[in-house]
Design a protein around this motif. Structure first.
Motif, PDB file in Angstrom:
ATOM      1  N   VAL A  46       4.784  -8.174   1.934  1.00 11.13           N
ATOM      2  CA  VAL A  46       4.640  -6.867   1.291  1.00 11.13           C
ATOM      3  C   VAL A  46       5.622  -6.641   0.131  1.00 11.13           C
ATOM      4  CG1 VAL A  46       4.615  -4.365   1.665  1.00 11.13           C
ATOM      5  CG2 VAL A  46       3.782  -5.888   3.452  1.00 11.13           C
ATOM      6  N   ASN A 100       0.522  -7.408   7.423  1.00 14.63           N
ATOM      7  CA  ASN A 100      -0.926  -7.275   7.224  1.00 14.63           C
ATOM      8  C   ASN A 100      -1.785  -8.099   8.174  1.00 14.63           C
ATOM      9  OD1 ASN A 100      -1.692  -5.737   4.576  1.00 14.63           O
ATOM     10  ND2 ASN A 100       0.169  -6.836   4.095  1.00 14.63           N
ATOM     11  N   ASP A 111      -9.822  -6.819   5.442  1.00 14.38           N
ATOM     12  CA  ASP A 111      -9.496  -6.035   4.254  1.00 14.38           C
ATOM     13  C   ASP A 111      -9.064  -6.974   3.112  1.00 14.38           C
ATOM     14  OD1 ASP A 111      -8.528  -4.322   2.360  1.00 14.38           O
ATOM     15  OD2 ASP A 111      -6.939  -3.463   3.593  1.00 14.38           O
ATOM     16  N   VAL A 132      -7.671  -6.465   0.210  1.00 14.27           N
ATOM     17  CA  VAL A 132      -6.357  -6.265  -0.403  1.00 14.27           C
ATOM     18  C   VAL A 132      -5.268  -6.861   0.488  1.00 14.27           C
ATOM     19  CG1 VAL A 132      -5.061  -4.604  -1.759  1.00 14.27           C
ATOM     20  CG2 VAL A 132      -7.356  -4.030  -1.013  1.00 14.27           C
ATOM     21  N   SER A 133      -5.412  -6.687   1.795  1.00 20.24           N
ATOM     22  CA  SER A 133      -4.456  -7.276   2.732  1.00 20.24           C
ATOM     23  C   SER A 133      -4.489  -8.794   2.663  1.00 20.24           C
ATOM     24  CB  SER A 133      -4.778  -6.863   4.173  1.00 20.24           C
ATOM     25  OG  SER A 133      -4.395  -5.536   4.408  1.00 20.24           O
ATOM     26  N   LEU A 146       3.331   0.219  11.657  1.00 13.75           N
ATOM     27  CA  LEU A 146       3.101   0.957  10.422  1.00 13.75           C
ATOM     28  C   LEU A 146       1.651   0.922   9.972  1.00 13.75           C
ATOM     29  CD1 LEU A 146       4.353  -0.565   7.064  1.00 13.75           C
ATOM     30  CD2 LEU A 146       3.375  -1.850   8.949  1.00 13.75           C
ATOM     31  N   ALA A 147       0.810   0.297  10.793  1.00 10.51           N
ATOM     32  CA  ALA A 147      -0.622   0.434  10.560  1.00 10.51           C
ATOM     33  C   ALA A 147      -1.081  -0.018   9.177  1.00 10.51           C
ATOM     34  CB  ALA A 147      -1.050   1.884  10.811  1.00 10.51           C
ATOM     35  N   MET A 148      -0.565  -1.138   8.709  1.00  8.47           N
ATOM     36  CA  MET A 148      -1.088  -1.680   7.447  1.00  8.47           C
ATOM     37  C   MET A 148      -2.297  -2.548   7.728  1.00  8.47           C
ATOM     38  SD  MET A 148       1.843  -2.767   4.760  1.00  8.47           S
ATOM     39  CE  MET A 148       0.895  -3.307   3.361  1.00  8.47           C
ATOM     40  N   ARG A 205       2.874   7.674   9.760  1.00  8.79           N
ATOM     41  CA  ARG A 205       3.397   6.315   9.881  1.00  8.79           C
ATOM     42  C   ARG A 205       2.423   5.371  10.593  1.00  8.79           C
ATOM     43  NH1 ARG A 205       7.396   2.594   8.202  1.00  8.79           N
ATOM     44  NH2 ARG A 205       7.676   1.118   9.866  1.00  8.79           N
ATOM     45  N   GLN A 206       1.879   5.822  11.710  1.00  8.93           N
ATOM     46  CA  GLN A 206       1.007   4.938  12.493  1.00  8.93           C
ATOM     47  C   GLN A 206      -0.473   5.184  12.199  1.00  8.93           C
ATOM     48  OE1 GLN A 206       2.835   5.434  16.626  1.00  8.93           O
ATOM     49  NE2 GLN A 206       2.724   3.224  16.371  1.00  8.93           N
ATOM     50  N   GLY A 207      -0.738   5.885  11.126  1.00  7.87           N
ATOM     51  CA  GLY A 207      -2.113   6.214  10.763  1.00  7.87           C
ATOM     52  C   GLY A 207      -2.141   7.659  10.288  1.00  7.87           C
ATOM     53  N   TYR A 208      -3.056   7.936   9.372  1.00  5.55           N
ATOM     54  CA  TYR A 208      -3.153   9.261   8.757  1.00  5.55           C
ATOM     55  C   TYR A 208      -3.340  10.340   9.821  1.00  5.55           C
ATOM     56  CZ  TYR A 208      -4.895  12.851   5.536  1.00  5.55           C
ATOM     57  OH  TYR A 208      -5.072  13.988   4.814  1.00  5.55           O
ATOM     58  N   ASP A 216       7.775   6.747   3.372  1.00 10.87           N
ATOM     59  CA  ASP A 216       6.372   6.752   3.817  1.00 10.87           C
ATOM     60  C   ASP A 216       5.644   7.947   3.199  1.00 10.87           C
ATOM     61  OD1 ASP A 216       7.670   5.087   6.041  1.00 10.87           O
ATOM     62  OD2 ASP A 216       5.573   4.998   6.667  1.00 10.87           O
ATOM     63  N   LYS A 254       1.824   3.646   3.337  1.00  8.56           N
ATOM     64  CA  LYS A 254       1.747   2.170   3.433  1.00  8.56           C
ATOM     65  C   LYS A 254       0.498   1.522   2.887  1.00  8.56           C
ATOM     66  CE  LYS A 254      -0.031   3.919   7.302  1.00  8.56           C
ATOM     67  NZ  LYS A 254       0.644   4.945   8.111  1.00  8.56           N
ATOM     68  N   LEU A 301       0.890  -0.112  -0.329  1.00 11.29           N
ATOM     69  CA  LEU A 301       1.851  -1.209  -0.454  1.00 11.29           C
ATOM     70  C   LEU A 301       1.178  -2.566  -0.492  1.00 11.29           C
ATOM     71  CD1 LEU A 301       3.728   1.074   0.187  1.00 11.29           C
ATOM     72  CD2 LEU A 301       4.768  -0.280   1.966  1.00 11.29           C
ATOM     73  N   LYS A 302      -0.136  -2.551  -0.332  1.00 12.48           N
ATOM     74  CA  LYS A 302      -0.849  -3.828  -0.327  1.00 12.48           C
ATOM     75  C   LYS A 302      -1.020  -4.381  -1.736  1.00 12.48           C
ATOM     76  CE  LYS A 302      -3.431  -2.581   3.783  1.00 12.48           C
ATOM     77  NZ  LYS A 302      -4.744  -2.527   4.419  1.00 12.48           N
ATOM     78  N   GLU A 317      -0.165  11.984   0.930  1.00 15.78           N
ATOM     79  CA  GLU A 317      -0.576  12.815   2.078  1.00 15.78           C
ATOM     80  C   GLU A 317      -0.276  14.294   1.874  1.00 15.78           C
ATOM     81  OE1 GLU A 317       0.893  10.966   5.660  1.00 15.78           O
ATOM     82  OE2 GLU A 317      -0.269   9.153   5.236  1.00 15.78           O
ATOM     83  N   GLU A 362      -7.688  11.439   3.389  1.00 16.97           N
ATOM     84  CA  GLU A 362      -6.917  10.209   3.478  1.00 16.97           C
ATOM     85  C   GLU A 362      -7.248   9.308   2.293  1.00 16.97           C
ATOM     86  OE1 GLU A 362      -7.617   8.028   7.080  1.00 16.97           O
ATOM     87  OE2 GLU A 362      -6.165   6.480   6.557  1.00 16.97           O
TER      88      GLU A 362
END
Ligand code: SF4
Lengths: 486, 214
Positions: free
Chosen positions: A36, A65, A82, A84-85, A418-420, A442-445, B22, B27, B30-31, B45, B51
């Motif tokens: 990242v 990722n 994904d 981009v990942s 961090l849910a990327m 942090r762990q998702g919207y 964040d 995040k 960040l990709k 956000e 989202e």
């Protein structure tokens, strides 16, 4: 003249030159990389026509990722759905190849979360400076290595020069004395410390964790504590060298060779603060008074004992704090005065660089064994920190314990910390998590995170709400231990 | 790095403590493997009601009318006024990249997180630390008068308010120098290659186990 702290010694050993203005050039021994925060740094090197200064100081692995389901993982990079990942992981592979940097790729058994991989390989050694484009690099300080996170410009600087422009920090000592209660872990210690000093309490300091309770912790527990030094605002967390440190490192792949070992150990023994060293700030905690901790808000300092209630903003005396607490309650969907043990969960995540090592998984498995995840918990997942942790856990049968209890057993990576990748919370979902940050989204919207220890997370999965793991059916846990050892 | 020029910047107040990275840039953005293009997703956000995901056209997304940067009076702001512990959390340099891409050149707060502080200066963003009372006063003045601008003079380390009041600020000399000259610090360090090599040799002799290529 007063003696030196451990931090002072490490700083002095790596000082290349200091400038009149107080900034300095320090030498970097180990540079860890992940996908990242490195692409723009490699790009910068390429544009300037520069090469890495020293190839053997660098070690890379993709972690943020990577997917964690076995099906996707079996396809390697191609399994990253994904685009981009996937490009980001492929970019790391390509950069490591063209700059000749050692990398543990996606399905290498040594791959994992960079902060689990470094120590596991012995790539983190006492007396080193360790940097990585990641704030949880503080983890490596458990080995008396001066370790901290850096940004991408600094990643490029370290690649190109093997040095970092730095300023000396101040010294803080956090002493935790006495005996921890049964069921209380390193995670609870560090959450209690953050609750005490706040998320900015350590800003500008290197924190050395000391005291009998720290000395008694395993290296894994010490890593958990140093990992979250950054959550107290300190870039650096440290623990002095002792027998635990040295025994942990013996025989690891990157550790000193047999011929070098005695000299290395002799040097490492010096890596303790002198008895008369001066600390700019000292904080003391009584280990016996620490209870299992649960965060209720959107900052790690918003933490209380499991036996407590969600706090009331009206009790705070600072206007900014009051507003922060109100906003956190609203985001978290909680009411002041609600009992922590009444909070019901939708998901449980056991993993991350804070708590995904073998001892963490053992602790959680002990609670999960012979029980079932509650119906209201839609997903309880266990994500080992590395391929090697996974293999060891499987050899011990921990995977079966988790699977039988209804947990998902995943492939190593950062996952829902961090849910990327694809592992994330949906809006409004509430999760007990062994990770280190409970920030909004942090762990998702819209996701709601409560930080806890692995045992607390496992118990919450079983009951569907938080419980005090200390009085969580201890009888049957003991019976099981007896049965296991019989 | 681009030079920091003397500016007269419109001020936008972000009245919230502990703004983490964040929150500055979530995040999923960040990709990207680039350094640019993060501006539309700065404070994603807070700014939008849905989202966001990378590569999306943000013009059709629902804006949060309550968020300060969505208010027309703060359009084009170059100075961000913030509360304590701004930039805490992750080391992502995407945070200053996003601030820069959006157009912010200066952030003023009572305190900043360490890694964010470093990262910002490396990207030509000036961070100014002022005491809580002064920051509070600037919040009040900014909110009270539309079009509130601050004159930021890094050379003289001084802010000037619209009423002509001057406020001095501290900045360390090395960072100030790099910012004013737009210096590339890798180039500066490489100019000391000899010193680094000497150090490295001594270090290798003292602790050969730190080097695996021997
Ligand atoms: S596990 Fe979480 S905190 Fe640790 S490196 Fe990965 S994303 Fe960062």
């Amino acid at each position: 003249m007063a003696g030196q702290t451990l931090y002072d010694k490490l700083w002095a050993q790596h000082l290349v030159t200091s400038r009149d203005d107080g900034s300095a050039l320090i030498y970097i021994d180990r540079h860890l990389l992940h996908e990242v925060t490195s692409p723009q740094a490699f790009e910068g090197l390429r544009l300037a026509g520069r090469k890495p200064w020293r190839r053997d100081a660098n070690l890379a692995t993709p972690d943020h990722n990577v997917p964690t389901t076995t099906k996707e993982r079996s396809a390697g990079n191609a399994g990253i759905v994904d685009d981009v990942s996937r490009i980001q992981v492929e970019t790391l592979d390509a950069n490591c190849e063209s700059f000749d940097i050692e990398e543990f790729r996606i399905n290498d058994e040594r791959q994992g979360i960079v902060h689990v991989v470094g120590p596991e390989q012995g790539a983190t050694l006492p007396g080193m400076t360790v940097v990585c484009g990641d704030s949880h690099t503080a983890t490596h300080g458990a080995f008396a290595a001066l370790s901290h996170g850096i940004g991408t410009s600094e990643v490029e600087h370290v690649l190109a020069t093997q040095c970092l422009i730095a300023q000396k920090m101040k010294n803080m000592q956090v002493r935790v004395e006495g005996q921890l209660g049964l069921g209380v872990t390193a995670k609870d210690i560090v959450l209690a410390i953050i609750g005490r000093i706040g998320t900015a309490g350590g800003t500008g300091y290197a924190i050395e964790f000391a005291g009998s309770a720290i000395r008694e912790l395993s290296m894994e527990g010490r890593m958990t504590i140093c990992n979250m030094a950054i959550e107290a605002g300190a870039r650096v967390g440290l623990v002095a060298v002792d027998d635990h440190t040295i025994e942990y490192l013996r025989g690891r792949p990157f550790a000193p060779s047999a011929e070098q070992w005695p000299a290395a150990v002799a040097a490492w023994r010096e890596l303790v603060s002198d008895a008369d060293a001066h600390f700019d700030k000292v904080v003391e905690l009584d280990a016996a008074a620490i209870e299992p901790q649960v965060t209720w808000g959107t900052s790690p300092e918003m933490v209380v004992n499991v036996s407590a209630e969600v706090p009331d903003p009206a009790t705070a005396d600072d206007e900014t704090v009051v507003r922060g607490m109100q906003r956190a309650l609203e985001y978290m969907g909680l009411e002041a005065g609600q009992k922590i043990t009444d909070i019901r969960l939708d998901k449980v995540f056991i993993g991350s660089c804070t708590n995904s090592r073998i001892e963490d998984l053992r602790e959680a498995a002990k609670v999960a064994q012979g029980r079932k995840v509650a119906d209201n918990v839609q997903l309880a997942m266990v994500v080992p920190g590395s391929g090697l942790v996974k293999r060891l856990a499987e050899a011990e049968g921990l995977d079966q314990i988790f699977i039988e209890a209804g947990f998902e057993w995943r492939e190593p990576g950062c996952s829902m910390c961090l849910a990327m990748n694809a592992d994330k919370l949906g809006a409004g979902e509430r999760c007990a998590s062994t990770s280190n940050r409970n920030f909004e989204g942090r762990q998702g919207y819209g996701g709601r995170t409560h930080l806890v220890s692995p045992a607390m997370a496992a118990a919450a999965a079983i009951e569907g709400h938080f419980v005090d793991v200390r009085d969580y059916d201890p009888g049957s846990a003991r019976d099981r231990d007896d049965a296991l050892s019989a | 790095m681009k030079k920091f020029e003397h500016l007269q910047g419109l001020v936008a107040p972000l009245d919230r403590a502990n703004v983490d990275t964040d929150l500055i840039i979530p995040k999923q953005f960040l990709k990207s493997i680039k350094r640019t293009g993060f501006g539309p997703n700065l404070f994603d956000e807070l700014r939008y009601l849905d989202e966001g995901y990378p590569g999306q056209d943000v013009s059709s997304r629902p804006l949060n009318p309550d968020f300060v940067l969505n208010q027309p009076r703060y359009r084009g702001a170059q100075v961000l006024l913030a509360r304590r512990n701004f930039g805490c959390g992750s080391s992502r340099e995407h945070a200053p990249w996003a601030l820069d891409d959006f157009g912010f050149r200066v952030v003023i707060a009572p305190s900043f997180a360490d890694i964010f502080y470093n990262n910002s200066f490396k990207n030509g963003i000036l961070l100014i630390t002022l005491d809580e009372e002064t920051v509070e006063r600037l919040f009040q003045e900014t909110e009270a008068s539309e079009g509130y601008r601050l004159d930021v003079d890094l050379e003289r380390q001084q802010l000037t308010t619209p009423s002509g009041e001057t406020i001095a600020f501290e900045v360390d000399p090395f960072r100030k120098h790099c910012l004013l000259e737009g210096l590339d610090d890798i180039g500066l360090t490489l100019a000391q290659s000899g010193t680094i090599r000497d150090f490295e040799q001594r270090h290798r002799q003292a602790q050969p186990w730190l080097f695996r290529d021997a």
